[in-house]
Design a protein around this motif. Structure first.
Motif, PDB file in Angstrom:
ATOM      1  N   LEU A  37       7.746   9.541  -4.204  1.00 12.14           N
ATOM      2  CA  LEU A  37       8.045   8.273  -4.121  1.00 12.14           C
ATOM      3  C   LEU A  37       9.585   8.587  -3.885  1.00 12.14           C
ATOM      4  O   LEU A  37      10.550   7.524  -3.648  1.00 12.14           O
ATOM      5  CB  LEU A  37       7.524   7.207  -4.348  1.00 12.14           C
ATOM      6  N   HIS A  38      10.256   9.582  -5.333  1.00 17.97           N
ATOM      7  CA  HIS A  38      11.323   8.960  -5.878  1.00 17.97           C
ATOM      8  C   HIS A  38      12.268  10.248  -5.205  1.00 17.97           C
ATOM      9  O   HIS A  38      13.332  10.406  -5.291  1.00 17.97           O
ATOM     10  CB  HIS A  38      11.548   9.737  -6.984  1.00 17.97           C
ATOM     11  N   THR A  39      11.543  10.741  -3.795  1.00 16.45           N
ATOM     12  CA  THR A  39      12.662  11.247  -3.024  1.00 16.45           C
ATOM     13  C   THR A  39      13.489  10.446  -1.881  1.00 16.45           C
ATOM     14  O   THR A  39      13.395   9.326  -1.734  1.00 16.45           O
ATOM     15  CB  THR A  39      12.106  12.072  -1.950  1.00 16.45           C
ATOM     16  N   GLU A  40      14.253  10.759  -1.602  1.00 18.47           N
ATOM     17  CA  GLU A  40      15.224   9.549  -1.279  1.00 18.47           C
ATOM     18  C   GLU A  40      14.861   9.361  -0.348  1.00 18.47           C
ATOM     19  O   GLU A  40      14.719   8.045   0.685  1.00 18.47           O
ATOM     20  CB  GLU A  40      16.843  10.426  -0.782  1.00 18.47           C
ATOM     21  N   ARG A  41      14.404  10.461   0.916  1.00 15.52           N
ATOM     22  CA  ARG A  41      13.894   9.603   1.935  1.00 15.52           C
ATOM     23  C   ARG A  41      12.361   8.718   2.494  1.00 15.52           C
ATOM     24  O   ARG A  41      12.802   7.770   2.861  1.00 15.52           O
ATOM     25  CB  ARG A  41      13.571  10.725   3.274  1.00 15.52           C
ATOM     26  N   ILE A  42      11.608   9.063   1.094  1.00 13.70           N
ATOM     27  CA  ILE A  42      10.761   8.054   1.009  1.00 13.70           C
ATOM     28  C   ILE A  42      10.700   7.579   0.715  1.00 13.70           C
ATOM     29  O   ILE A  42      10.365   5.860   0.765  1.00 13.70           O
ATOM     30  CB  ILE A  42       9.772   9.243   0.467  1.00 13.70           C
ATOM     31  N   HIS A  43      11.417   7.316  -0.542  1.00 21.32           N
ATOM     32  CA  HIS A  43      11.947   5.931  -1.563  1.00 21.32           C
ATOM     33  C   HIS A  43      13.065   4.787  -0.533  1.00 21.32           C
ATOM     34  O   HIS A  43      12.634   3.760  -0.257  1.00 21.32           O
ATOM     35  CB  HIS A  43      13.431   6.470  -2.287  1.00 21.32           C
ATOM     36  N   ASN A  44      13.532   5.149   0.499  1.00 16.70           N
ATOM     37  CA  ASN A  44      14.467   4.478   1.497  1.00 16.70           C
ATOM     38  C   ASN A  44      13.103   4.156   2.589  1.00 16.70           C
ATOM     39  O   ASN A  44      12.794   2.650   3.021  1.00 16.70           O
ATOM     40  CB  ASN A  44      15.270   5.581   2.627  1.00 16.70           C
ATOM     41  N   SER A  45      12.629   4.867   3.289  1.00  9.41           N
ATOM     42  CA  SER A  45      11.403   4.662   3.912  1.00  9.41           C
ATOM     43  C   SER A  45      10.753   2.770   3.531  1.00  9.41           C
ATOM     44  O   SER A  45      10.156   2.289   4.410  1.00  9.41           O
ATOM     45  CB  SER A  45       9.785   5.662   5.157  1.00  9.41           C
ATOM     46  N   VAL A  46      10.098   3.498   2.210  1.00  7.04           N
ATOM     47  CA  VAL A  46       9.132   2.669   1.793  1.00  7.04           C
ATOM     48  C   VAL A  46       9.583   1.218   1.529  1.00  7.04           C
ATOM     49  O   VAL A  46       9.087  -0.080   1.503  1.00  7.04           O
ATOM     50  CB  VAL A  46       8.693   3.332   0.054  1.00  7.04           C
TER      51      VAL A  46
ATOM     52  N   ALA B 289       0.923  -1.130  -0.016  1.00  5.92           N
ATOM     53  CA  ALA B 289      -0.163  -0.022  -0.160  1.00  5.92           C
ATOM     54  C   ALA B 289       1.224   1.695  -0.360  1.00  5.92           C
ATOM     55  O   ALA B 289       0.319   2.389  -0.204  1.00  5.92           O
ATOM     56  CB  ALA B 289      -0.950  -0.169   1.220  1.00  5.92           C
ATOM     57  N   SER B 290       1.890   0.823   0.621  1.00  3.86           N
ATOM     58  CA  SER B 290       3.044   2.275   0.642  1.00  3.86           C
ATOM     59  C   SER B 290       3.859   2.422  -0.308  1.00  3.86           C
ATOM     60  O   SER B 290       3.770   3.919  -0.828  1.00  3.86           O
ATOM     61  CB  SER B 290       3.526   2.583   1.986  1.00  3.86           C
ATOM     62  N   LEU B 291       3.558   1.683  -1.002  1.00  5.67           N
ATOM     63  CA  LEU B 291       4.021   1.675  -1.779  1.00  5.67           C
ATOM     64  C   LEU B 291       3.311   2.633  -2.984  1.00  5.67           C
ATOM     65  O   LEU B 291       3.504   3.825  -3.742  1.00  5.67           O
ATOM     66  CB  LEU B 291       4.332   0.407  -2.806  1.00  5.67           C
ATOM     67  N   PHE B 292       2.395   2.775  -4.029  1.00  5.22           N
ATOM     68  CA  PHE B 292       0.997   2.336  -4.158  1.00  5.22           C
ATOM     69  C   PHE B 292       1.154   4.229  -3.957  1.00  5.22           C
ATOM     70  O   PHE B 292       1.209   6.212  -4.535  1.00  5.22           O
ATOM     71  CB  PHE B 292      -0.578   2.248  -4.062  1.00  5.22           C
ATOM     72  N   GLU B 293       0.517   4.830  -2.581  1.00  3.94           N
ATOM     73  CA  GLU B 293       0.076   5.480  -2.129  1.00  3.94           C
ATOM     74  C   GLU B 293       1.177   7.240  -2.227  1.00  3.94           C
ATOM     75  O   GLU B 293       0.675   7.835  -2.693  1.00  3.94           O
ATOM     76  CB  GLU B 293       0.061   5.355  -0.247  1.00  3.94           C
ATOM     77  N   HIS B 294       2.381   6.883  -1.556  1.00  3.53           N
ATOM     78  CA  HIS B 294       3.533   7.599  -1.947  1.00  3.53           C
ATOM     79  C   HIS B 294       4.033   8.655  -3.219  1.00  3.53           C
ATOM     80  O   HIS B 294       4.339   9.202  -3.275  1.00  3.53           O
ATOM     81  CB  HIS B 294       5.143   6.986  -1.027  1.00  3.53           C
ATOM     82  N   VAL B 295       3.759   6.878  -4.905  1.00  2.89           N
ATOM     83  CA  VAL B 295       3.193   7.916  -5.587  1.00  2.89           C
ATOM     84  C   VAL B 295       2.336   8.775  -5.896  1.00  2.89           C
ATOM     85  O   VAL B 295       2.546   9.626  -6.382  1.00  2.89           O
ATOM     86  CB  VAL B 295       2.799   6.589  -6.374  1.00  2.89           C
TER      87      VAL B 295
END
Length: 276
Positions: free
Chosen positions: A162-171, A151-157
């Motif tokens: 999602l492409h930012t480093e912090r969010i990419h690493n978190s997801v 879910a988080s993969l789809f949500e942060h798009v």
């Protein structure tokens, strides 16, 4: 999580930060989740006025429609402010899904539409499911919701970050470990795969277990439209996304695209008395 206490971040999140009732009533994907949960549960609920225990029922948003449908509902939740609000809907007490303050074989339906989200320890989840089975009558229904692993993969798009480093690493960490540590934004959470959710219900002794994608594979399109400037998603887009959820049900491979999962199972007949 010792002594059956929830993690402090979970208690703070629901006790001080977020209004879960508002999310399900106001956001487009939240409204989809609420309507589809009703739709799915109504397929399996016994006729009213059956007794329903709403475990982790929050402020009573699901208890509300169940009471209107004629069910005899009681609610248990660990957050005092939730219980205070829920008492306007049905009898409600503070309690923990892993140690329910209810007698064996008492309810026709036990629903856990939130507790499994915040129990990252599999032993805790198994204990919560065992308690649900214990207080349900033989032949009774147990329904459990989970957040989908992806879910988080789809949500942060939809938030376009999602492409930012912090969010990419978190997801990426959530996808790898199935756990979010609650460091910011959300709270301590566990993310299920559909087959894992089924396995957990079966391991608790339930039969005839089925799992559904609640919002279906198109929910993130609705959420993305809501994030853009303007009036948000049209009613036609929401209706199409809801129809996609229904059309996807026969295809297990599409479960991975839903935001939330709902599993239902029944307590074996002839299993009266306390179950392990």
């Amino acid at each position: 999580m010792s002594n059956l206490e929830l993690a402090p971040s979970v208690m703070r999140f629901y006790g001080e930060t977020v209004n879960e009732d508002s999310r399900l009533r106001s956001s487009a994907d939240g409204r989809m989740e609420l309507v589809r949960t009703q739709e799915l549960l109504r397929r399996f609920l016994p006729l009213a006025p059956a007794r329903v225990l709403d475990v982790g029922g929050g402020t009573g948003i699901h208890a509300e429609w169940l009471v209107k449908d004629g069910y005899d509902v009681a609610l248990v939740d660990p957050v005092p402010r939730h219980v205070e609000a829920a008492t306007a809907v049905c009898p409600a007490v503070v309690g923990d899904a892993r140690d329910l303050p209810e007698l064996d074989d008492t309810f026709d339906v036990v629903q856990l539409l939130g507790p499994l989200y915040h129990l990252p320890d599999p032993a805790d989840r198994q204990r919560a499911l065992a308690e649900a089975s214990r207080v349900a009558k033989p032949g009774g229904l147990v329904a459990a919701a989970a957040i989908n692993r992806y879910a988080s993969l789809f949500e942060h798009v939809t938030y376009a970050h999602l492409h930012t480093e912090r969010i990419h690493n978190s997801v990426s960490k959530i996808l790898e470990t199935a756990v979010y540590d609650g460091s910011r934004g959300f709270t301590l959470s566990y993310f299920h795969r559909a087959e894992e959710l089924v396995t957990e219900l079966v391991a608790s002794g339930l039969e005839n277990v089925r799992v559904f994608g609640i919002e279906g594979p198109a929910w993130s399109l609705v959420k993305a439209a809501e994030q853009q400037p303007g009036e948000g998603p049209t009613e036609e887009l929401i209706a199409s996304a809801m129809d996609a959820a229904r059309m996807a049900e026969p295809y297990p491979e599409l479960l991975a695209a839903s935001s939330h999962l709902l599993a239902v199972g029944t307590v074996p007949v002839g299993s009266a008395g306390r179950r392990p």
